[in-house]
Motif scaffolding. Structure first.
Motif, PDB file in Angstrom:
ATOM      1  N   THR A 195      35.976  37.874  62.687  1.00  0.00           N
ATOM      2  CA  THR A 195      37.190  38.104  62.693  1.00  0.00           C
ATOM      3  C   THR A 195      38.021  37.298  61.796  1.00  0.00           C
ATOM      4  O   THR A 195      38.933  37.725  61.124  1.00  0.00           O
ATOM      5  CB  THR A 195      37.929  38.554  64.122  1.00  0.00           C
ATOM      6  OG1 THR A 195      37.362  39.487  64.965  1.00  0.00           O
ATOM      7  CG2 THR A 195      39.474  38.606  64.001  1.00  0.00           C
ATOM      8  N   SER A 199      40.078  38.249  58.483  1.00  0.00           N
ATOM      9  CA  SER A 199      41.571  38.042  58.648  1.00  0.00           C
ATOM     10  C   SER A 199      41.896  37.230  57.088  1.00  0.00           C
ATOM     11  O   SER A 199      42.893  37.609  56.520  1.00  0.00           O
ATOM     12  CB  SER A 199      41.817  37.106  59.570  1.00  0.00           C
ATOM     13  OG  SER A 199      41.615  37.622  60.773  1.00  0.00           O
ATOM     14  N   PHE A 298      49.143  40.488  58.508  1.00  0.00           N
ATOM     15  CA  PHE A 298      49.105  39.330  58.298  1.00  0.00           C
ATOM     16  C   PHE A 298      50.134  38.605  57.520  1.00  0.00           C
ATOM     17  O   PHE A 298      50.329  37.412  57.220  1.00  0.00           O
ATOM     18  CB  PHE A 298      47.668  38.867  57.758  1.00  0.00           C
ATOM     19  CG  PHE A 298      46.546  39.508  58.402  1.00  0.00           C
ATOM     20  CD1 PHE A 298      46.409  38.663  59.759  1.00  0.00           C
ATOM     21  CD2 PHE A 298      45.664  40.209  58.223  1.00  0.00           C
ATOM     22  CE1 PHE A 298      45.530  38.999  60.512  1.00  0.00           C
ATOM     23  CE2 PHE A 298      44.591  40.695  59.209  1.00  0.00           C
ATOM     24  CZ  PHE A 298      44.438  39.942  60.183  1.00  0.00           C
ATOM     25  N   TYR A 304      48.674  35.820  62.100  1.00  0.00           N
ATOM     26  CA  TYR A 304      47.583  35.498  61.331  1.00  0.00           C
ATOM     27  C   TYR A 304      46.790  34.011  61.995  1.00  0.00           C
ATOM     28  O   TYR A 304      45.652  34.214  62.173  1.00  0.00           O
ATOM     29  CB  TYR A 304      48.075  35.002  59.982  1.00  0.00           C
ATOM     30  CG  TYR A 304      47.037  34.568  58.889  1.00  0.00           C
ATOM     31  CD1 TYR A 304      45.953  35.367  58.544  1.00  0.00           C
ATOM     32  CD2 TYR A 304      47.186  33.334  58.317  1.00  0.00           C
ATOM     33  CE1 TYR A 304      45.256  35.001  57.588  1.00  0.00           C
ATOM     34  CE2 TYR A 304      46.242  32.877  57.656  1.00  0.00           C
ATOM     35  CZ  TYR A 304      45.072  33.638  57.171  1.00  0.00           C
ATOM     36  OH  TYR A 304      44.210  33.329  56.204  1.00  0.00           O
ATOM     37  N   THR A 307      45.175  34.810  65.159  1.00  0.00           N
ATOM     38  CA  THR A 307      43.864  35.279  65.141  1.00  0.00           C
ATOM     39  C   THR A 307      42.772  34.679  64.482  1.00  0.00           C
ATOM     40  O   THR A 307      41.673  34.186  65.058  1.00  0.00           O
ATOM     41  CB  THR A 307      43.827  36.591  63.962  1.00  0.00           C
ATOM     42  OG1 THR A 307      44.977  37.491  64.322  1.00  0.00           O
ATOM     43  CG2 THR A 307      42.802  37.245  63.900  1.00  0.00           C
TER      44      THR A 307
END
Length: 402
Positions: A195, A199, A298, A304, A307
């Motif tokens: 992830t 991202s 994002f 962002y 994450t």
């Protein structure tokens, strides 16, 4: 213990990194098979490309895991040879199974990875990948057999002479709760790492945006589900320790659960771990309940960075849980206080190798660990910077064409 604290720290650090890297590598192999099955159903070439790229990640984690395992074995053999000999005698068959899994996975990796272009899409390619995955899961199980024996020496029928009931080794009551804790933890860490990578790529606008968004969503939701299962598994393991290895249990939970510590109070680390668990759960709730409703963007810096934070925090939790499990055995390698008179090598201070217990050897050993950790950090950098992979093809023949 105080005299060898630096060496103990080095041994535990190298072994804990080995376990974390092994867990990530095994989960990555599962993800690769999932991507290949998905590719076969959809024909999306980008999924095939991603699966192959994950093999680069496996090469990094595989190298790191075995590097740290080699260091752990050398350090332990140097400073605690009698203990290593004892475990070799008591755990002969689990260790042989681990060796078999190592060799089997090495062979399957050779076919699956180096034969990617030659065998891709053929039954042998899928079979080698499946065997590689299954052997990895079996390896983790046999590791739990070793750690379970160190929790509670179930199966040791006699000490002098040493007589083992080998069937009982695989039925140790502390194995399954620890196995589920490690597996769910490894899945969560690995999916959060992926992830993290997606991202960054989505933020930069790289690659196939639609596929990346799909993989990002699957990784995030899968990671949060795995982490949600990791929490009760950890509590289950603690309750198992309370029944079968109370020494370790009290050292871990201490005053948090109102227990009198047996030897080493690690409740401070337990509290830090619980706080980090709450942070992960809090971030997960925000992302799932708030951001997914509006669609994750994002452009929102808070979303962002939250994450991105999931992977390192989950990695720390995994590391802390493993260290709690090992450190809580203090002062024992194997928690069997009633066996100390017959097996003095299970006590850490008593089993320290006198020939190696001098300052110069300590200093040299700890110094030798510095380039090891620097190499590991370099590997992490190459993975997360994207420099571990390249679309450029190097001229020449592949191994299968030579």
């Amino acid at each position: 213990m105080a005299a060898g604290a630096g060496v103990i720290a080095l041994i535990l650090s190298t072994f804990s990194f080995h376990v974390v890297m092994l867990g990530i590598e095994v989960v990555l192999s599962l993800v690769i098979m999932g991507l290949l099955i998905w590719y076969k159903k959809t024909g999306n070439e980008f999924l095939k490309k991603e699966a192959r790229q994950y093999m680069f990640y496996i090469s990094m984690t595989y190298a790191s895991a075995h590097f740290f395992l080699t260091a752990t074995t050398i350090f332990t053999l140097s400073f605690y040879p009698e203990f290593l000999i004892l475990t070799g005698q008591a755990l002969t068959y689990p260790l042989l199974w681990i060796l078999n899994m190592v060799l089997l996975r090495l062979g399957m990796l050779a076919i699956f990875w180096y034969g990617w272009d030659k065998f891709f899409g053929k039954p042998i390619h899928y079979i080698s990948g499946v065997v590689y995955v299954v052997a990895g899961l079996a390896w983790i199980y046999f590791y739990m057999v070793l750690l379970g024996f160190m929790n509670y020496p179930y199966g040791m029928e006699s000490v002098a002479p040493l007589v083992m009931d080998n069937a009982k080794l695989y039925a140790n009551p502390t194995i399954w709760s620890l196995l589920f804790t490690i597996v769910f933890g490894a899945i969560a860490v690995t999916l959060f790492l992926l992830t993290f990578i997606y991202s960054v790529r989505l933020k930069r606008g790289e690659g196939d945006k639609e596929t990346y968004e799909t993989l990002f969503t699957i990784g995030l939701k899968g990671g949060l589900i795995s982490f949600a299962l990791f929490v009760p598994s950890l509590l289950w393991y603690l309750l198992t320790l309370k029944e079968y290895s109370n020494h370790k249990y009290t050292n871990i939970v201490g005053f948090v659960f109102g227990e009198t510590v047996a030897s080493k109070d690690l409740s401070w680390l337990f509290i830090i771990t619980l706080v980090l668990v709450l942070v992960i759960l809090g971030v997960g709730i925000k992302l799932i309940l708030i951001d997914f409703k509006e669609g994750i963007s994002f452009e929102n810096k808070i979303t962002y960075y939250l994450t991105l934070a999931l992977a390192p925090i989950a990695g720390l939790i995994f590391e802390f849980v493993f260290l709690l499990n090992i450190l809580s055995q203090n002062p024992y390698f194997i928690v069997a206080p009633d066996q100390v008179a017959d097996l003095p090598m299970i006590v850490v201070p008593d089993s320290l190798n006198g020939a190696a217990a001098i300052l110069d050897v300590y200093a040299l050993t700890i110094f030798a660990g510095i380039p090891l950790f620097l190499a590991f950090l370099s590997l992490l950098y190459f993975i997360f910077s994207g420099r571990a992979t390249s679309d450029k093809h190097t001229p020449g023949k592949t191994a299968w064409e030579l």
